[in-house]
Design an enzyme around this catalytic site. Structure first.
Site, mmCIF file in Angstrom:
data_model
loop_
_atom_site.group_PDB
_atom_site.id
_atom_site.type_symbol
_atom_site.label_atom_id
_atom_site.label_comp_id
_atom_site.label_asym_id
_atom_site.label_seq_id
_atom_site.Cartn_x
_atom_site.Cartn_y
_atom_site.Cartn_z
ATOM 1 N N LYS A 39 0.837 -1.195 0.000
ATOM 2 C CA LYS A 39 0.000 0.000 0.000
ATOM 3 C C LYS A 39 0.877 1.252 0.000
ATOM 4 O O LYS A 39 2.085 1.184 0.228
ATOM 5 C CB LYS A 39 -0.923 -0.022 1.225
ATOM 6 N N TYR A 260 14.685 31.210 7.470
ATOM 7 C CA TYR A 260 13.466 31.823 7.997
ATOM 8 C C TYR A 260 13.501 31.913 9.515
ATOM 9 O O TYR A 260 13.982 31.005 10.207
ATOM 10 C CB TYR A 260 12.250 30.994 7.585
#
Length: 376
Positions: A39, A260
């Site tokens: 999956k 940042y």
């Protein structure tokens, strides 16, 4: 067209290691069958390449989460393979399971009734798995639902039960009492259902011992190199290496901030490399100021990630390389973010997450290189 070098990072995926992990798990659980969970795009490593590798390694039972994943897998593996859809068919889609030769895992009475109605419409019995909730309270038939099926024989008319299964909540913690409780509950519930092969263990459950193996195990994470038992040495082979390219190097003066939020301030003149991956590639933002990268030529030297990780880049302090007398890397050089000296589980721990999440988050922007050393 060869796109090598177009992206900021590359993901090297060792298909032979995946095949070796499958062989190791198969040997551990024999005579039980070893299936495979593929999956989430084979946990981010590539459904096509991984599915075909596992099929070549002898796997004939696959598990996906969604119907769409099963439909994508079907043409990649032989018609002699079974593909179970763990979530079962969404309402109104049961016929698609027949179209793509998929086996639904029925988790509720509603799903049982919809599959039964399709069997009646087809005029023939249809195979399916029944999942029971043995104590995780996630998916599966409740004890009351099992009681209903056990006392109403017609409720399963037209359904051939190919597998009875459940899922363990705490298998990666071997001493957790819920493991034994779930085992006992699973045995009790499956005895009330039609006789069929049984499956309880996924990756970590395999290592609890033969009692948990039953007829079929369905590993996922362990196939891809994730440690199956918390706090224990990892017996599985690493399957991937994540590398990022140097975009630019620069010298940051004392007192200058990086990135940042000015989260990092240089306390001395600092050589910095900017690497071309960030959280937009699924590399966790939480590793800013905590993580490190490795220069493959100098694997014993950890280079700290400094400042905040941006969407498309991260900054690395090269001072340890300079201290070792190593020349600054040129643009285009590659550093390891996950690899032989930065194991997946260790990086996930630094990021305050689990290896499952880190692996499946690795984004689509990487240049993915699947290779098999056995084939040259």
């Amino acid at each position: 067209m060869d796109r090598e070098g177009w992206e900021g990072g590359r993901l090297l995926i060792n298909l032979a290691a995946i095949a070796e992990n499958y062989a190791q798990l198969s040997a551990r659980v024999s005579p039980a069958e070893c299936g495979a969970a593929v999956k989430a795009n084979a946990y981010g490593l590539g459904l096509q390449e991984v599915g075909q590798t596992l099929y070549e390694a002898g796997c004939r039972t696959f598990f996906v989460a969604h119907l769409a994943e099963g439909a994508a897998l079907r043409p990649l593996v032989g018609d002699d393979s079974r593909i179970f859809v763990l979530h079962g068919p969404p309402p109104g889609t049961a016929n698609a399971c027949l179209t793509h030769n998929l086996l639904p895992v029925l988790n509720s009475l509603q799903q049982v009734q919809e599959w039964q109605a399709l069997a009646h419409a087809q005029g023939r019995p249809l195979d399916a798995a029944l999942q029971v909730d043995s104590g995780m309270s996630r998916f599966g038939l409740t004890e009351a639902a099992v009681d209903y099926l056990a006392t109403q024989p017609q409720a399963l008319a037209g359904i051939e039960v190919a597998l009875v299964m459940s899922h363990l909540a705490c298998a990666d913690t071997p001493d957790h009492p819920l493991n034994r409780q779930q085992l006992d509950t699973f045995i009790k519930l499956k005895q009330r259902l039609p006789a069929a092969p049984a499956s309880l263990a996924a990756s970590s459950g395999i290592f609890l011992g033969p009692e948990w193996h039953f007829d079929l195990v369905r590993p996922g994470a362990a196939l891809y190199g994730i440690a199956p038992t918390a706090g224990q040495p990892n017996p599985m082979h690493a399957t991937l290496r994540l590398q990022a390219r140097v975009i630019q190097t620069r010298h940051v003066p004392t007192g200058t901030t990086v990135g940042y939020g000015a989260a990092f301030t240089a306390q001395q003149p600092t050589p910095v490399a900017l690497l071309g991956i960030g959280y937009g590639d699924g590399f966790p933002r939480r590793l800013g100021q905590k993580g490190f990268v490795i220069c493959p030529e100098w694997p014993d030297i950890k280079l700290p990630i400094i400042g905040r990780i941006s969407m498309d880049s991260l900054a690395v302090d090269l001072s340890p390389l300079v201290a070792a007398g190593v020349a600054l890397p040129p643009a285009g050089a590659v550093f390891d973010l996950i690899g032989p000296h930065a194991p997946l589980d260790d990086v996930a721990h630094l990021a305050d997450t689990i290896a499952y999440e880190l692996l499946t988050d690795l984004g689509a922007r990487y240049h993915r290189l699947h290779y098999d050393p056995r084939k040259g």
